[in-house]
Scaffold this motif. Structure first.
Motif, short mmCIF file in Angstrom:
data_model
loop_
_atom_site.label_atom_id
_atom_site.label_comp_id
_atom_site.label_asym_id
_atom_site.label_seq_id
_atom_site.Cartn_x
_atom_site.Cartn_y
_atom_site.Cartn_z
N UNK A 206 72.58 -39.74 -28.71
CA UNK A 206 71.70 -39.50 -27.58
C UNK A 206 71.58 -38.01 -27.29
N UNK A 207 72.68 -37.29 -27.43
CA UNK A 207 72.66 -35.85 -27.17
C UNK A 207 71.76 -35.14 -28.17
N UNK A 208 71.84 -35.53 -29.42
CA UNK A 208 70.99 -34.94 -30.46
C UNK A 208 69.53 -35.27 -30.18
N UNK A 209 69.27 -36.51 -29.77
CA UNK A 209 67.90 -36.93 -29.46
C UNK A 209 67.32 -36.10 -28.32
N UNK A 210 68.11 -35.92 -27.26
CA UNK A 210 67.67 -35.10 -26.13
C UNK A 210 67.46 -33.65 -26.57
N UNK A 211 68.38 -33.14 -27.39
CA UNK A 211 68.28 -31.76 -27.87
C UNK A 211 67.01 -31.54 -28.67
N UNK A 212 66.66 -32.50 -29.53
CA UNK A 212 65.43 -32.40 -30.33
C UNK A 212 64.20 -32.35 -29.42
N UNK A 213 64.20 -33.21 -28.40
CA UNK A 213 63.07 -33.25 -27.48
C UNK A 213 62.90 -31.91 -26.76
N UNK A 214 64.01 -31.36 -26.22
CA UNK A 214 63.94 -30.09 -25.52
C UNK A 214 63.56 -28.95 -26.45
N UNK A 215 64.09 -28.97 -27.69
CA UNK A 215 63.76 -27.92 -28.65
C UNK A 215 62.28 -27.94 -28.99
N UNK A 216 61.75 -29.15 -29.22
CA UNK A 216 60.32 -29.27 -29.53
C UNK A 216 59.45 -28.79 -28.38
N UNK A 217 59.87 -29.09 -27.15
CA UNK A 217 59.11 -28.64 -25.98
C UNK A 217 59.13 -27.14 -25.88
N UNK A 218 60.28 -26.52 -26.15
CA UNK A 218 60.40 -25.06 -26.07
C UNK A 218 59.53 -24.39 -27.12
N UNK A 219 59.54 -24.96 -28.35
CA UNK A 219 58.72 -24.40 -29.42
C UNK A 219 57.24 -24.49 -29.07
N UNK A 220 56.81 -25.63 -28.54
CA UNK A 220 55.41 -25.82 -28.18
C UNK A 220 55.01 -24.86 -27.07
N UNK A 221 55.86 -24.71 -26.08
CA UNK A 221 55.53 -23.85 -24.93
C UNK A 221 55.50 -22.38 -25.31
N UNK A 222 56.29 -22.00 -26.33
CA UNK A 222 56.34 -20.60 -26.73
C UNK A 222 55.35 -20.29 -27.84
N UNK A 223 54.75 -21.35 -28.40
CA UNK A 223 53.85 -21.17 -29.53
C UNK A 223 52.44 -20.76 -29.12
#
Length: 223
Positions: A206-223
Motif C-alpha cells: 500500500x505504501x508503494x502504491x501511494x508513493x507511485x500515485x504521489x510521484x506521478x502527481x508531482x511529475x505531472x504538476x511540474x511538467x
C-alpha cells in the motif's frame, strides 16, 4: 460538538459575504457591525476577533460532516476505517461546496497550515473524532500505571498522526485541479488505507502504491 445558533450563523454569513466580495477582512469590528446593523456586543459574545471567527468556518463544516455521516444507515456498526473514510469524503464535499471561501481563508497560508491559529478549533474537534474511532486497542482493567502511560502516549501519537494526515489531505485538495476533485478522492482512499495498513504492520504494498500515485502527481504538476 458546539452548535451554531441563528445569530452566530448570521454573523458568519455576513462576514463570508464581505470577505468574498472584497477579498480582505473588514477594516475592524466596529465598521463590520455598523455596516451590517448588528451590535458589537453581539459580535463579541461569539468572537474576540476576526481570526477566531474565520477558524469557526472550518469547525462548522466539520460538524456538518459529522452530523451527515452519523445519519447514515448502519454508521455505528462500521469499522473505524470506514467511519474515517465517510468523514473525509463528506467533509471535503462540504469544503468543495464552499471552495471560494476556503481558498480565501487558507490559500495564502496553505504551505504553513499547521501553524495558523484559525486551524486550532478544527484540530480540537478532529482529534475528538479520531479518539471516538478507538483505533488503538483499549486498555485492560489490570493495566499497570506505567503501561497506561505508554498507552496514553501511543494514543496521543495516533491523534497527531491522523491530524498530520488530515492536513496533508487538505493541502492536496487546495492544490487539486482535477475534474470534480477526483484526485483528492483517490488520495483519501489510498492514504487512509495505507495508514490502517501501517497500524497493522502490513505496509509495503500500500505504501508503494501511494508513493507511485504521489510521484506521478508531482511529475505531472511540474511538467
Amino acid at each position: 460538538m458546539k452548535n451554531i445558533d441563528a445569530s452566530q450563523q448570521k454573523i458568519l454569513d455576513l462576514y463570508s459575504n464581505y470577505a468574498l466580495r472584497n477579498n480582505k477582512k473588514p477594516l475592524n469590528v466596529f465598521t463590520f457591525c455598523e455596516d451590517n446593523q448588528i451590535s458589537e456586543t453581539d459580535f463579541y459574545f461569539y468572537y474576540a476577533n476576526f481570526v477566531q471567527l474565520e477558524g469557526d468556518y472550518l469547525r462548522f463544516f466539520m460538524n456538518q460532516a459529522l452530523v451527515l455521516i452519523s445519519e447514515e444507515e448502519n454508521y455505528q456498526a462500521q469499522s473505524a476505517k470506514h467511519k474515517l473514510l465517510s468523514f473525509y469524503y463528506t467533509f471535503f464535499e462540504q469544503l468543495t461546496m464552499n471552495r471560494s471561501l476556503i481558498i480565501y481563508l487558507l490559500d495564502s497560508e496553505k504551505n504553513d497550515l499547521q501553524n495558523i491559529k484559525k486551524m486550532w478549533p478544527l484540530k480540537k474537534e478532529f482529534q475528538i473524532f479520531v479518539r471516538s474511532l478507538e483505533i488503538s486497542e483499549p486498555m485492560m482493567d489490570n493495566t499497570s500505571e506505567s503501561m497506561a502511560k505508554i498507552e496514553r502516549f501511543k494514543n496521543k501519537g495516533i491523534e497527531e498522526l491522523y491530524w498530520g494526515h488530515f492536513m496533508a489531505t487538505l493541502k492536496f485538495w487546495l492544490d487539486d485541479t482535477s475534474s470534480n476533485f477526483e484526485k483528492t478522492d483517490i488520495f483519501i482512499e489510498k492514504s487512509v488505507d495505507t495508514s490502517f495498513e501501517l497500524l497493522d504492520v502490513k505496509p509495503l504494498k500500500k505504501l508503494v502504491d501511494l508513493g507511485k500515485f504521489l510521484f506521478n502527481e508531482k511529475v505531472k504538476n511540474n511538467g
